[in-house]
Design a protein around this motif. Sequence first.
Motif, PDB file in Angstrom:
ATOM      1  N   PRO A  86       0.810  -1.180   0.081  1.00 28.42           N
ATOM      2  CA  PRO A  86      -0.084   0.014  -0.008  1.00 28.42           C
ATOM      3  C   PRO A  86       0.859   1.399  -0.009  1.00 28.42           C
ATOM      4  O   PRO A  86       1.893   1.313   0.382  1.00 28.42           O
ATOM      5  CB  PRO A  86      -0.760  -0.165   1.362  1.00 28.42           C
ATOM      6  CG  PRO A  86      -0.124  -1.176   2.149  1.00 28.42           C
ATOM      7  CD  PRO A  86       0.801  -1.916   1.163  1.00 28.42           C
ATOM      8  N   GLY A  87       0.302   2.298  -0.377  1.00 29.23           N
ATOM      9  CA  GLY A  87       1.051   3.719  -0.344  1.00 29.23           C
ATOM     10  C   GLY A  87       0.521   4.406  -1.756  1.00 29.23           C
ATOM     11  O   GLY A  87       0.363   3.669  -2.612  1.00 29.23           O
ATOM     12  N   LEU A  88       0.578   5.627  -1.514  1.00 33.17           N
ATOM     13  CA  LEU A  88       0.162   6.502  -2.678  1.00 33.17           C
ATOM     14  C   LEU A  88       0.991   6.345  -3.837  1.00 33.17           C
ATOM     15  O   LEU A  88       0.507   5.989  -5.170  1.00 33.17           O
ATOM     16  CB  LEU A  88       0.390   7.899  -2.170  1.00 33.17           C
ATOM     17  CG  LEU A  88      -0.406   9.033  -3.190  1.00 33.17           C
ATOM     18  CD1 LEU A  88      -1.786   8.600  -3.497  1.00 33.17           C
ATOM     19  CD2 LEU A  88      -0.271  10.475  -2.431  1.00 33.17           C
ATOM     20  N   GLU A  89       2.509   6.344  -3.692  1.00 35.26           N
ATOM     21  CA  GLU A  89       3.092   6.117  -4.949  1.00 35.26           C
ATOM     22  C   GLU A  89       2.962   4.854  -5.479  1.00 35.26           C
ATOM     23  O   GLU A  89       3.146   4.835  -6.971  1.00 35.26           O
ATOM     24  CB  GLU A  89       4.784   6.223  -4.676  1.00 35.26           C
ATOM     25  CG  GLU A  89       5.316   7.822  -4.254  1.00 35.26           C
ATOM     26  CD  GLU A  89       4.784   8.136  -3.007  1.00 35.26           C
ATOM     27  OE1 GLU A  89       4.352   7.357  -2.151  1.00 35.26           O
ATOM     28  OE2 GLU A  89       4.629   9.464  -2.954  1.00 35.26           O
ATOM     29  N   ASN A  90       2.595   3.852  -4.622  1.00 36.82           N
ATOM     30  CA  ASN A  90       2.647   2.448  -5.326  1.00 36.82           C
ATOM     31  C   ASN A  90       1.352   2.558  -6.189  1.00 36.82           C
ATOM     32  O   ASN A  90       1.166   1.603  -7.251  1.00 36.82           O
ATOM     33  CB  ASN A  90       2.637   1.230  -4.457  1.00 36.82           C
ATOM     34  CG  ASN A  90       4.096   1.165  -3.800  1.00 36.82           C
ATOM     35  OD1 ASN A  90       4.847   1.754  -4.616  1.00 36.82           O
ATOM     36  ND2 ASN A  90       4.237   0.524  -2.685  1.00 36.82           N
ATOM     37  N   ALA A  91       0.268   3.056  -5.563  1.00 36.34           N
ATOM     38  CA  ALA A  91      -0.933   3.103  -6.241  1.00 36.34           C
ATOM     39  C   ALA A  91      -0.561   3.898  -7.797  1.00 36.34           C
ATOM     40  O   ALA A  91      -1.234   3.291  -8.623  1.00 36.34           O
ATOM     41  CB  ALA A  91      -1.877   3.810  -5.446  1.00 36.34           C
ATOM     42  N   VAL A  92      -0.163   4.923  -7.827  1.00 33.43           N
ATOM     43  CA  VAL A  92       0.081   5.610  -8.804  1.00 33.43           C
ATOM     44  C   VAL A  92       0.742   4.793  -9.832  1.00 33.43           C
ATOM     45  O   VAL A  92       0.323   4.719 -11.053  1.00 33.43           O
ATOM     46  CB  VAL A  92       1.040   7.071  -8.611  1.00 33.43           C
ATOM     47  CG1 VAL A  92       1.469   7.531  -9.894  1.00 33.43           C
ATOM     48  CG2 VAL A  92      -0.011   7.955  -7.953  1.00 33.43           C
ATOM     49  N   LEU A  93       1.824   4.074  -9.403  1.00 36.95           N
ATOM     50  CA  LEU A  93       2.624   3.124 -10.338  1.00 36.95           C
ATOM     51  C   LEU A  93       1.821   2.084 -10.916  1.00 36.95           C
ATOM     52  O   LEU A  93       1.709   1.996 -12.261  1.00 36.95           O
ATOM     53  CB  LEU A  93       3.780   2.423  -9.484  1.00 36.95           C
ATOM     54  CG  LEU A  93       4.871   1.849 -10.397  1.00 36.95           C
ATOM     55  CD1 LEU A  93       5.602   3.005 -11.112  1.00 36.95           C
ATOM     56  CD2 LEU A  93       5.849   1.266  -9.373  1.00 36.95           C
ATOM     57  N   ALA A  94       0.927   1.394 -10.001  1.00 37.69           N
ATOM     58  CA  ALA A  94      -0.037   0.464 -10.473  1.00 37.69           C
ATOM     59  C   ALA A  94      -0.919   0.998 -11.446  1.00 37.69           C
ATOM     60  O   ALA A  94      -1.165   0.283 -12.542  1.00 37.69           O
ATOM     61  CB  ALA A  94      -0.869  -0.199  -9.309  1.00 37.69           C
ATOM     62  N   ILE A  95      -1.274   2.343 -11.299  1.00 33.59           N
ATOM     63  CA  ILE A  95      -2.301   2.645 -12.150  1.00 33.59           C
ATOM     64  C   ILE A  95      -1.745   3.201 -13.689  1.00 33.59           C
ATOM     65  O   ILE A  95      -2.165   2.702 -14.597  1.00 33.59           O
ATOM     66  CB  ILE A  95      -3.030   4.018 -11.795  1.00 33.59           C
ATOM     67  CG1 ILE A  95      -3.836   3.557 -10.510  1.00 33.59           C
ATOM     68  CG2 ILE A  95      -3.933   4.617 -12.669  1.00 33.59           C
ATOM     69  CD1 ILE A  95      -4.506   4.771  -9.898  1.00 33.59           C
TER      70      ILE A  95
END
Lengths: 257, 295, 300
Positions: C160-169
Amino acid sequence: MIDIDNLSVVFGDGENRVLAVDQFSLRVEAGESFGLVGESGSGKSTVLRAVAGLLDTWTGNIAVDGAKLGRKRSRDFYAKVQMVFQDPFGSLHPKHTIDRILSEPLIVHDLDNREARVRDVLEQVQLGPSFRFRYPHQLSGGQRQRIAIARALILRPRIILLDEPTSALDVSIQAEILNLLDDIRTQLGVTYLLVSHDLGVVAHMCNRFAVMRQGKLIEVAESAHLGTGALSHAYSRQLLLASKGYDRALVDTFADL
Amino acid sequence: MVCAMFSTRVENKMTQTPILDVQNLNVRFDTPKGEFHAVKDVSFTMGREKLAIVGESGSGKTQTGRAILGLTQGRITADRMTFHGSNLLGLSPVAWREIRGRRIAMVMQDPKYSLNPVMTIGDQLIEAGHRHIGTISPRQRSLEMLEAVKIRDPLRVFRAWPHELSGGMGQRAMIAMMLMAEPEMLIADEPTSALDVTVRLQVLAILDDLVKTRNMGLIFISHDLNLVRTFADRVLIMYGGRVVEELPARDLYSATHPYTRGLLACAPEVDNPKKRLAILNRDPAWANPPPRGGR
Amino acid sequence: MISAPFRNWLLSDTPDSRFQARMGRFYLGWLTFAKNPLALLGLIILVLLIVMAIFAPWISPHNPLSGELEDRLLPPSGKFFLGTDENGRDIFSRIVFGARTTLYIIGLVAVTAAPIGLLIGTTAGYVGGWVETALMRITDAFLAFPKLILALAFAAALGPGLENAVLAIAITSWPPYARIARAETLTVRNSDYLAAARMTGAGPFRILFGHIMPMCVPSLIVRVSLDMAGIILIAAGLGFLGLGVAPPQPEWGSMVAEGRSQILEQWWVCTYPGIAICIVSLGFNLIGDGLRDVLDPRGK
């Protein structure tokens, strides 16, 4: 200046294989203006594109200025050989200003003094400096073709390939462009290889011309002989008669195509 | 003045009543930059003849042709526009359908875009003639029409898809389609400019023969003065939306208007070499109304 | 709105400089865009979102990260005018701060996914041959999975984490852009102006970046702005499932998730962030539609 020997061009393969140019040979002298005439599908534009290096599937020999050419052309080749395309609406990048279109060859070839060169070449094609920062869509067809000619001129080439340069233009604009091309050749001594379906244009612009049909060379003739109708091949004679206008009786004599 | 110039009117109504009578036709477009006046006060009448409308791009020749069939997007006004005496102004869509294709047909420049790519030529021919009531089958009629446009193997073309035909064949098929409804008038907008020279003349010969044998009127819209001079009976020369000159085609070389003369002078000719081509100096006044309201 | 001499300068048919030519083109685009009232509405929504994100500390009346327990689950009132959540935090303040997260995510996705797609698509289209086959099969492999599932898998793997969410998207959003860019490239590949560019002696990089990409960018911009709504929803979905932003940070999707247990009794907890997501998605859709009219490469 241009030596074409046994050139053949094939498009597609299998069932769709088309022999667009069939064992075509031609020699154009330096400083000459040479015409290639033929109807659609005669392979005249294909010859031009093969010389320009825009095609990959050709066999035979092409030499320019004594140097044999391969598939890939060097930057030096393009400093020597340039081309003007048929459709002035399709040959200028719609998102580039005239300035960018004319500067780009200079940047690629690492030439300095770009400002002055762009201004000079615009003057040479009789367009003022006010055209410099316009986009192609702000120009008329004739003006666009002048820009295309300017782009071909800016590298000071020795050969200009002209692919139906006026067939998309009105006849009065055509006259202006043909006169301009004439002046350029007189001033700079460049060699022209002009492709056209219009015998009138070829007769006006070229000393000699070749007639092509279905990829083959039919004959090479001198424009001066056109007035007297001294063409040796029946097909060329038919082409000549047809270009003089409509004649109901003449149509019945046409060999069926 | 115009009508009197080309025909010595004989008191024979049957042959001399004009098929088409257009008086002061105007076509205007609304553009973001204001009104564009594409056709200005164009007047002419025509009978069973080959009338050519010549001009350069933007001269209004195409819009004139389209206005006659109500096919323009612009606003049409005219003092009079009649076909066989019946009014063509402000017709309802139903009334237009009675005229378009049935009584006046149109042939466009490029058969590639006017033939339906997903129907065989035969099906398109039959559809074009579906309102015609006759004694022979539609299929038989279609084959006859293909023969009439000098197609040597009508059955092959009947079964062919548009992409299988060359430009000349496609244009012949197009003309055959127009003939299915037996129109009394044909409007041909640059019907041959996409074709090679020899094919061009062959297609023109077909049109020529049809006008003669079927007693049709033909409006031939073109930019090619040389072709018009040798093909048409009468020529209207248009500039800037206005008819600047009207004369019999064979007299084109003795034209008086500077625009017509300029156009003739600037075309390169095969058997008349010129050192340098003449340049046409356009006079904006050509597009203005004639000085002393001649019409 | 704009002075006459300036307008004439912008609309001049004879610009005197590169700058004037570019501004004139931009102004013409704006005129087309401004003619579409819905597109203007979308633009207003976007501007409000940006203003909200920039001035969040001044706009929000309460601390978005912590609240008083006695203020738990209060309904909308004069003091907390969108109510409070189960930790007593002001929902309005959290939505205002959440705008920052939302902008951060869509901004970052736009500047990563779109250029990757553009590069892959134009390269495949222009070079052709086995390069094209390889690149497009990779693209197809990504397209074969539903976007949200793929993003979930990546986010779960990355943690979890904002950066990882962005990366995943971003990883899951580029394939459609590559497809569009390739299709555009194929339509211009045989044009005379590219032949003319080759005849200047220009190399493949110059042609790719200087001549082909400018023709693909407009349709990409339109597509990206239409996709923004979907990206916001995926980000919200990831947040909702606990794979987005780490807890006390406000994020609209996770706010909806937190309120779902009280949806019937304390409806305001998840409704207002939901409305925010809805409005912003709609705004981007409207902008995308407006841009389509302005940038349509076939328009001119």
